[in-house]
Write a protein that holds these residues in place. Structure first.
Motif, short mmCIF file in Angstrom:
data_model
loop_
_atom_site.label_atom_id
_atom_site.label_comp_id
_atom_site.label_asym_id
_atom_site.label_seq_id
_atom_site.Cartn_x
_atom_site.Cartn_y
_atom_site.Cartn_z
N GLY A 1 0.80 -1.22 0.00
CA GLY A 1 0.00 0.00 0.00
C GLY A 1 0.83 1.27 0.00
N LEU A 2 2.06 1.18 0.50
CA LEU A 2 2.93 2.36 0.57
C LEU A 2 3.89 2.45 -0.61
CD1 LEU A 2 3.88 2.25 4.38
CD2 LEU A 2 2.14 3.67 3.27
N ALA A 3 3.93 1.43 -1.45
CA ALA A 3 4.90 1.38 -2.55
C ALA A 3 4.69 2.54 -3.52
CB ALA A 3 4.78 0.05 -3.28
N THR A 4 5.80 3.13 -3.95
CA THR A 4 5.73 4.24 -4.91
C THR A 4 6.18 3.85 -6.31
OG1 THR A 4 7.94 4.93 -4.22
CG2 THR A 4 6.08 5.98 -3.11
N GLY A 5 6.79 2.68 -6.43
CA GLY A 5 7.26 2.23 -7.73
C GLY A 5 7.03 0.75 -7.91
N PRO A 6 7.12 0.27 -9.14
CA PRO A 6 6.83 -1.15 -9.40
C PRO A 6 7.80 -2.10 -8.71
CG PRO A 6 7.70 -0.06 -11.37
CD PRO A 6 7.42 1.00 -10.38
#
Length: 492
Positions: free
Chosen positions: A116-121
């Protein structure tokens, strides 16, 4: 959508006498709470297998994920599950099923927060892989705990509820993915599909520690660490080049990795032969039984076609037909309702049709896929849910007729002492198939689209996928000839 075998024995379970859990068989309040916690954990696990499907276009848009990253969002989840299911069951046998369940829940919940906090793949794929590790640890403990905790009529009720949860998860996953993505809660777009696991995971931890009884096996075999490492390495060496090869125009290293994977697989099989009298990871004599070998192969193909179909279908619905995530989710509901009807028919048959029932289901699904392919091939850019409803429901109906009977017939003649290992192998087959099927999308779908959002290109690529899936359904039908013609309680 695929789900673990419901009619098989849980992995590495033992009779209640190994570690009795008095009091819960009477279904008192504590037993009901334990049951709800276990089923809640299972529901969480199963939803996350499919919740990402209807959110894929939104994830692509916000993270800049390319075709390879989209594949690994599913493959990265399925691979650890495929590799770790049997090992997870043995860890529970050794160290306590409740303890290992709670550890798996911590891993899964933490990974969901990271998703949920990921900003990139890259971070998202890593977190999805960690989710898969948590699932591989959790799932065997849920089944095993249900098996050793409840008995008699209560056990039948419990596994009936378990089956209902599996069917519910098939509907809820894509629907939740579509609804939560389209709702764009707090401007978070697709992220709530993962963040919702955090409060559920915390509830499982708090209530599970209090109400789930501990159980172990007195003489559980030590895990085959060498077997675990060799099997994991072989799978990665085979799946990775299949996923990445087309992006790099099939360089020499792809073929070298595939060859190395087959070599490691051979070393693994030789190691397992030497370990047959010393608690191997895979009891190879199981495959001497034609119905187990054929049924497990059919289950692998089942996972393969599901891994190939479901990811490309959601991209076709949204990128090819311009549907919103919510309307794409409704298409999954149609298929799941058909699947539920097929599964209900199979359950009511009581096994009296033996292999004819799942074979009929495979043929129905194949015919429906062909009809859907002809419909999509007409180039209908405005194809509506109502227009595709009949073939979609029939695809689900056919697949629903397959899962339960295939598990029942494949495992029916497995010796009691190998029931746990056989169940683990059978469940592993579908997860490995999903991972391989998702990798196959690189060759069958993304090689045509190149990740382009162009609607016409996506429709054309999906038609090709449908013919592949129809071929795989026919292959699965053929493998089912290894299953028995008649059930045990009938003459002949």
């Amino acid at each position: 959508m695929p789900s673990p075998a419901l009619d098989s024995e849980p992995q590495h379970t033992t009779p209640p006498s190994d570690h009795p859990t008095p009091g819960l068989s009477k279904m008192g309040l504590a037993a009901w709470i334990a049951l709800l916690v276990l089923l809640g954990a299972e529901l969480m696990d199963m939803i996350d297998q499919s919740v990402v499907l209807t959110a894929l276009p939104a994830i692509q848009s916000s993270t800049g994920a390319g075709p390879d990253a989209v594949q690994w969002l599913t493959t990265g989840y399925s691979l650890p599950v495929a590799v770790g299911l049997i090992t997870g069951g043995r860890l529970g046998d050794l160290y306590g099923r409740r303890k290992i369940l709670l550890i798996g829940t911590v891993v899964f919940t933490t990974a969901s927060l990271l998703c949920g906090l990921a900003t990139g793949p890259g971070v998202l794929i890593g977190a999805r892989a960690l989710q898969g590790v948590g699932v591989a640890i959790m799932i065997p403990q849920i089944l095993a705990t249900l098996h050793v905790t409840f008995d008699g009529r209560n056990r039948s009720k419990v596994f009936g509820l378990y089956g209902a949860i599996m069917s519910l998860a098939n509907v809820l996953g894509p629907v939740m993915g579509g609804l939560l993505t389209e709702a764009d809660l707090f401007g978070l777009s697709w992220r709530p599909i993962f963040l919702v696991n955090v409060p559920v995971g915390l509830a499982v931890l708090l209530l599970g520690r209090r109400f789930i009884p501990e159980s172990t096996v007195k003489k559980a075999a030590r895990p085959d660490l060498a077997g675990m490492l060799l099997s994991a390495l072989a799978v990665v060496l085979i799946v990775f080049p299949l996923s990445e090869g087309h992006l790099h125009h099939w360089p020499l290293w792809c073929f070298a990795m595939l060859a190395a994977g087959l070599l490691v697989l051979g070393v693994f099989l030789r190691h397992q032969r030497r370990k047959q009298n010393k608690a191997p990871l895979v009891p190879l004599p199981l495959f001497r039984g034609r119905q187990f070998a054929g049924g497990t192969a059919a289950q692998l193909v089942h996972g393969l076609l599901c891994g190939l179909f479901f990811m490309t279908w959601t991209l076709y619905l949204q990128d090819g037909l311009g549907m919103s995530p919510f309307h794409a989710a409704l298409a999954f509901v149609l298929l799941s309702l058909g699947e539920l009807a097929g599964a209900t028919l199979a359950a009511k048959s009581g096994g009296r049709f033996a292999r004819r029932l799942p074979q009929a289901g495979a043929l129905i699904a194949a015919a429906a896929m062909a009809a859907y392919g002809l419909q999509a091939a007409e180039g209908q850019a405005d194809l509506s849910l109502l227009a595709m409803a009949a073939p979609v429901v029939l695809v689900g109906f056919g697949l629903g007729m397959v899962s339960g009977p295939l598990a029942d017939l494949s495992l029916a003649r497995v010796p009691h002492e190998n029931a746990g290992a056989a169940s683990g192998l059978f469940n592993t087959a579908i997860h490995l198939g999903i991972a391989l099927g998702t990798a196959l999308t690189a060759l069958v779908f993304f090689a045509t689209t190149g990740g382009s959002p162009d609607a016409g290109v996506n429709r054309e690529a999906f038609v090709t996928v449908l013919w592949w899936v129809g071929t795989l359904l026919t292959l699965m039908w053929g493998l089912m000839f290894f299953l028995p013609k008649r059930t045990k309680n009938r003459a002949g």
